[in-house]
Enzyme design. Structure first.
Site, short mmCIF file in Angstrom:
data_model
loop_
_atom_site.label_atom_id
_atom_site.label_comp_id
_atom_site.label_asym_id
_atom_site.label_seq_id
_atom_site.Cartn_x
_atom_site.Cartn_y
_atom_site.Cartn_z
N SER C 46 0.85 -1.19 0.00
CA SER C 46 0.00 0.00 0.00
C SER C 46 0.89 1.24 0.00
O SER C 46 1.92 1.27 0.68
CB SER C 46 -0.90 -0.01 1.24
OG SER C 46 -1.69 1.15 1.28
N GLU C 47 0.51 2.24 -0.76
CA GLU C 47 1.38 3.40 -0.98
C GLU C 47 1.84 4.08 0.31
O GLU C 47 2.89 4.72 0.35
CB GLU C 47 0.68 4.43 -1.88
CG GLU C 47 -0.60 5.01 -1.26
CD GLU C 47 -1.47 5.75 -2.28
OE1 GLU C 47 -1.32 5.52 -3.48
OE2 GLU C 47 -2.31 6.56 -1.84
N ASN C 48 1.03 3.93 1.38
CA ASN C 48 1.40 4.56 2.65
C ASN C 48 2.42 3.75 3.44
O ASN C 48 2.56 3.93 4.65
CB ASN C 48 0.15 4.85 3.50
CG ASN C 48 -0.68 3.62 3.77
OD1 ASN C 48 -0.74 2.71 2.95
ND2 ASN C 48 -1.34 3.57 4.91
#
Lengths: 244, 209, 209, 244
Positions: C46-48
């Site tokens: 996930s990008e975070n």
């Protein structure tokens, strides 16, 4: 994601498929974090025409430990990329030095912070960046600079790596790594920069999930092969340097 | 009586202000980590990502995972932190070092200095010196005032390849403490018994009081 | 019978190969994290900065410190790791994502797509889409084949501002699975009962078998 | 180095000296890691003409939490720099939106990875770098690109910050921070980018030395002020989002 283990049998198995001409990054600063056992295995494996990236070519101190200089003496190295291509004292003669002076091995000298940042950039998909380091020096001669907000900066390019040889303190079978104290140094950056990442690990390799996700220094998706370092004399461990 | 290396270290440490982040280079500057600072509190940073280290470890108690920039086994003080090389040099280039203290072969009146390549050598040893020199708020040098054959190391212009342009703040030598002025060096302090004339004779550019 | 969103998710997940690193975007693609993959093992990113997450957390068991790209509270699988945003996008730009799956407003025959700005809007929502689209090895889209008023979303050229040029690998819609060919889209699969003619009628550029 | 504590009395004391016109970075992605209490305090403090940097302007979800949108509604914001300047759904109307549409607040939209990298660059003394992100899009129009090894890249500049508002899980009195799970997100990068770093901390603040140096996420030398978040209702904590 934990079903497959990245543990391989031994150091020789880990380095077996490194081809001639590969670009190899070797972790470590002074002794901490240097993959002594993988470097020794690469010496036994014999790949030729290597480009070797590390902080130094090694061999300035006693006891002598496996280093780039050893691979140079072994006829395996075409070029080094280091922040030291000579010792820190004018009187030092490194194992690498005579080969370099005779022109048998090429060298690119890179300021240490630029070396670290170029490795990170390669891993981060950043092909080039500007830095204030080395502006106005011999290293910047004939190279592209740019004034940004009134200050002059040097353009530096990413330094991609084929194979990284690293040393970590802990790992789990998914490849997540933890380094102890100043062992961290270049290791996480070389893991980012490399297509193939081989790691020698000091502690018994843990099952996936045994390292808290908040405590991982290098995520396992960057790591391909793990080998546990056996106790001495079978495994090579840091040793106290002799005073000089 | 020229200053000993220990006295040069102590003299430079007197310049440190409370709260500074101090980077110490290889060689002579490592002596500074052991100088008592009284009420002042500084944090020592080493280029290999060690923030908040203390004195060199007593023999037999070395942690072989932990070295300073010179490869000496050191201790950590409460509140220390470890980062990797890219983050360590981010702190350096990001301007977080209040001072870096380095050894040098030559220092010049225009603030240039040279410490990575000796004459006629193929190759050199840069380490973190160029990053630190370019970006630390202050650059302090620790060096012998003359070469072994008596030639001055404080010059009008460097003769060796430089490490950075115009960055030197202070130079501590066996003869005293000097600051480059553009035209020469200004004396900030003299070793006990050293004279202005002696400093002038040992320096290849004007030395002002 | 057009595919449901769940079926679109399942169809795209069939394309995943063992060992892939899979990035899932906001909205429809989050369904994919719950699709059973049998013997295949993939790692969801996930990008975070979450690497190795699993299904959405059952109600009442949420960890409010842990969300996926869509802000949903998710679980972590054994071997998970957390990194900060710069390292997370280093993995993305560094080419470590075998595939990214995103929602989109429009996809074009030349592999362009648009998913960040609607017509007439001032401002938009890019999030990580441009980074992912530019650097993932494959870009899979999940989208309705037509807008609510029946206009095609698979076009010769995008009419909305694009997210990246020429990067789309596969498009799953309610009508089937399509791959841009340069001139149009090639059918890879059709929803049960959907026909090639129906897909052609719903698409604003050539659709080949 | 442990003698001085960085703990301050409360959120209002922490933000008291933020001047008009400052550039403020606000950590967080969705709810984790957002400094709700410091943002609320900045609202009470009232500094004007702020440039606010964060992933989003906020307000797309219920319950509403302190966010940039609140500062916009409060008349404190001149400009935002975000990866979302509209909601993720076409139907979303963010609190920020009407002010933006009326031209009362300016906005710079930046891809999320570029935003993260620009913040890191500011903290790392890298004034500019090249990235493949946004090449060929509206965001690249009229801007400098460069072909490196056959691929086109966009030049991006560092994004320096005056004051960072962060939220961490643990801190020691020396300012060393640890984040829990996806709370980490932009927080360490904003600490790097900022001249003044203010942190709200979820757990009781530890004595210096209580966090192992290997486990520090953000080193204390980057951190200036710490405030412990009190339990609700005095402190603001993440809440479960309502379904929509």
């Amino acid at each position: 994601m934990a079903r497959r283990s990245k543990v391989v049998a031994d150091f020789d198995a880990a380095v077996a498929d490194i081809p001639d001409g590969a670009t190899i990054a070797i972790g470590g600063f002074a002794q901490p974090g240097v993959p002594f056992n993988l470097v020794a295995a690469l010496g036994r494996q014999g790949a030729k025409r290597l480009t070797c990236i590390a902080n130094t070519t090694g061999g300035a101190h006693k006891p002598r430990m496996p280093d780039i200089g050893m691979l140079v003496e072994n006829g395996q190295v075409a070029k080094v990329v280091c922040s030291f291509t000579a010792g820190t004292r004018a009187s030092d003669v490194l194992p690498f030095t005579p080969y370099y002076e005779r022109g048998e091995v090429d060298a690119e000298i890179v300021p240490q912070g630029t070396l670290a940042e170029r490795l990170r950039a390669a891993g981060a998909g950043i092909p080039a960046f500007y830095t204030p380091t080395a502006v106005g020096t011999e290293l910047a001669e004939g190279r592209e600079t740019r004034v940004i907000n009134g200050r002059e900066y040097l353009l530096e390019y990413a330094l991609p790596v084929d194979v990284a040889l690293l040393r970590a303190h802990q790992a789990d079978e998914a490849g997540n790594l933890r380094f102890r104290r100043s062992q961290r140094n270049f290791n996480p950056l070389m893991a980012m920069a490399a297509k193939l990442v081989l790691v020698e690990v000091e502690q018994p390799i843990l099952p996936a999930g045994a390292i808290d996700p908040d405590d991982v220094h290098t995520p396992g998706i960057l790591v391909h092969r793990l080998v546990q370092v056996p106790p001495p004399p079978d495994g090579i461990w840091p040793m106290k340097r002799e005073a000089r | 009586m020229p200053w000993s290396r220990q006295q040069m270290a102590e003299r430079l440490a007197r310049e440190f202000q409370d709260g500074w982040i101090v980077n110490l280079g290889v060689g002579m500057p490592t002596l500074i980590a052991d100088v008592p600072l009284g009420e002042r509190e500084v944090i020592f940073h080493s280029e290999n990502g060690v923030i908040g280290y203390g004195p060199v470890t007593p023999p037999g108690q070395e942690d072989l995972h932990l070295v300073n920039a010179g490869g000496q086994n050191v201790t950590l003080l409460p509140g220390a932190a470890i980062v990797h090389h890219a983050d360590s040099f981010a702190l350096i280039r990001g301007g977080r070092m209040d001072v870096t203290v380095m050894g040098a072969y030559e220092a010049a009146a225009n603030g240039d200095f040279a410490n990575w390549k000796v004459k006629g050598a193929k190759g050199g040893g840069i380490g973190g010196a160029m990053d630190l020199a370019a970006s630390a708020k202050r650059v302090f040098l620790m060096m012998e005032h003359r070469t072994r054959d008596g030639s001055p190391r404080l010059l009008q212009r460097c003769t060796l390849p430089i490490t950075a342009r115009g960055v030197v703040t202070l130079v501590a030598t066996d003869l005293g403490l000097f600051a480059p002025t553009g035209e020469g060096f200004a004396v900030r302090d003299l070793a006990p018994g050293a004279t202005l004339d002696e400093a002038r004779a040992a320096t290849a550019c004007p030395v002002s009081d």
